[in-house]
Design a protein around this motif. Structure first.
Motif, short mmCIF file in Angstrom:
data_model
loop_
_atom_site.label_atom_id
_atom_site.label_comp_id
_atom_site.label_asym_id
_atom_site.label_seq_id
_atom_site.Cartn_x
_atom_site.Cartn_y
_atom_site.Cartn_z
N TRP A 31 -51.23 -8.43 32.18
CA TRP A 31 -50.09 -9.13 31.62
C TRP A 31 -50.56 -10.35 30.84
O TRP A 31 -51.71 -10.76 30.96
CB TRP A 31 -49.08 -9.55 32.69
N GLU A 32 -49.67 -10.90 30.06
CA GLU A 32 -49.90 -12.15 29.35
C GLU A 32 -48.73 -13.07 29.65
O GLU A 32 -47.58 -12.66 29.56
CB GLU A 32 -49.99 -11.91 27.84
N SER A 33 -49.04 -14.29 30.04
CA SER A 33 -47.99 -15.22 30.44
C SER A 33 -46.99 -15.45 29.32
O SER A 33 -47.36 -15.57 28.15
CB SER A 33 -48.61 -16.56 30.85
N VAL B 8 -49.88 -18.43 40.12
CA VAL B 8 -50.86 -19.16 39.32
C VAL B 8 -50.26 -20.53 39.00
O VAL B 8 -49.15 -20.62 38.47
CB VAL B 8 -51.18 -18.42 38.01
N PHE B 9 -50.99 -21.58 39.33
CA PHE B 9 -50.54 -22.94 39.04
C PHE B 9 -51.47 -23.55 37.99
O PHE B 9 -52.69 -23.44 38.09
CB PHE B 9 -50.58 -23.82 40.29
N ASP C 92 -46.07 -36.13 28.30
CA ASP C 92 -45.43 -35.63 29.52
C ASP C 92 -46.49 -34.97 30.39
O ASP C 92 -47.32 -34.21 29.89
CB ASP C 92 -44.35 -34.59 29.18
N ASP C 93 -46.47 -35.25 31.68
CA ASP C 93 -47.26 -34.47 32.63
C ASP C 93 -46.46 -33.21 32.95
O ASP C 93 -45.29 -33.30 33.33
CB ASP C 93 -47.51 -35.26 33.91
N VAL C 94 -47.08 -32.04 32.81
CA VAL C 94 -46.38 -30.77 33.00
C VAL C 94 -47.11 -29.91 34.02
O VAL C 94 -48.34 -29.78 33.96
CB VAL C 94 -46.26 -30.00 31.66
N ILE C 95 -46.35 -29.33 34.95
CA ILE C 95 -46.91 -28.41 35.94
C ILE C 95 -46.13 -27.11 35.86
O ILE C 95 -44.90 -27.12 35.82
CB ILE C 95 -46.82 -28.99 37.37
N VAL C 96 -46.85 -25.99 35.82
CA VAL C 96 -46.24 -24.68 35.64
C VAL C 96 -46.68 -23.75 36.76
O VAL C 96 -47.85 -23.74 37.15
CB VAL C 96 -46.65 -24.07 34.28
N ALA C 97 -45.73 -22.97 37.26
CA ALA C 97 -46.01 -21.93 38.27
C ALA C 97 -45.69 -20.57 37.66
O ALA C 97 -44.58 -20.35 37.16
CB ALA C 97 -45.19 -22.16 39.53
N ILE C 98 -46.66 -19.65 37.72
CA ILE C 98 -46.53 -18.33 37.10
C ILE C 98 -46.78 -17.25 38.14
O ILE C 98 -47.74 -17.34 38.93
CB ILE C 98 -47.55 -18.18 35.95
N GLY D 281 -46.78 -12.31 35.53
CA GLY D 281 -46.91 -13.27 34.43
C GLY D 281 -45.62 -14.01 34.11
O GLY D 281 -45.58 -14.83 33.19
N LYS D 282 -44.57 -13.74 34.86
CA LYS D 282 -43.30 -14.42 34.64
C LYS D 282 -43.36 -15.85 35.18
O LYS D 282 -43.96 -16.12 36.21
CB LYS D 282 -42.15 -13.66 35.30
#
Length: 206
Positions: A11-13, A54-55, A86-92, A97-98
């Motif tokens: 997959w691709e995020s 994935v973080f 902006d500090d940004v945090i992402v959870a995938i 990959g969603k």
């Protein structure tokens, strides 16, 4: 697989705003040729995987105070040459990959201008359902790993205060941030204790 050449993409995020990371002059020239105001660096944090997620943390230029790119920064589009970020945090989702959640700490960071050296690369750490992230000015965010909700916030102390002062001065002078601090060591968890580097050496300068 036995060899990386045999790996295939599953997959691709769907999230693609992490940035281009560290780079030398050649990639910077590519950015200039594209003349794309959405392209930015974003830091060089390593993604981590925990509990099927994935973080990744990065920064995104923000704010109204911009400086005119000079010297090694001339390849950057002026729209991304802001002092603040902006500090940004992402959870995938690691299986699909969603995007599970995105948390944006608006204006709480700083836009580290970097090439192949320097910059911000503090990888988050996961423990017992919590994600710990050190932001671009040394703020420490403790988040619920499932929801992204903030549990508490702290900072690294002297290095945080130093960079906040430099950020304020850079905003006043409309110049790129001058950070003497090497943000390239990551926190660890031992037992019930979060251990975070102070990012201060030799009397607080580097």
């Amino acid at each position: 697989v036995e060899h990386l050449r045999d790996a295939r993409k599953i997959w691709e995020s769907e999230y693609s705003d992490i940035g281009v990371g560290k780079c030398g002059l050649r990639p910077l020239s590519v950015v200039k040729q594209l003349d794309d105001p959405t392209i930015h660096q974003g830091g060089f944090v390593t993604p981590i995987v925990a509990d099927g997620t994935v973080f990744v943390a990065h920064y995104r230029p923000s704010g109204d105070v911009r400086f005119e790119p000079q010297g090694r920064l001339t390849a950057f589009h002026p729209d991304v040459c802001t002092v603040s970020a902006d500090d940004v945090i992402v959870a995938i989702d690691a299986l699909t990959g969603k995007t599970k959640w995105i948390k944006v700490k608006e204006g709480r960071g700083v836009n580290h201008q970097m090439d192949k050296r320097g910059g911000w690369g503090v990888t988050p750490v996961y423990s017992d359902g919590r994600l710990f992230v050190v932001g671009t000015t040394g703020r420490i965010y403790a988040l619920d790993a499932k929801t992204g909700d903030q549990i508490w916030e702290s900072d690294v102390g002297e290095a945080h205060r130093l960079l906040e002062a430099k950020k304020a001065a850079a905003i006043a002078d409309k110049k790129p941030i001058d950070s003497p601090i090497a943000w390239d060591a990551s926190p660890v968890v031992a037992g019930n204790t979060l251990i975070v580097p102070s990012y201060v050496r030799d009397g607080g300068d580097n």
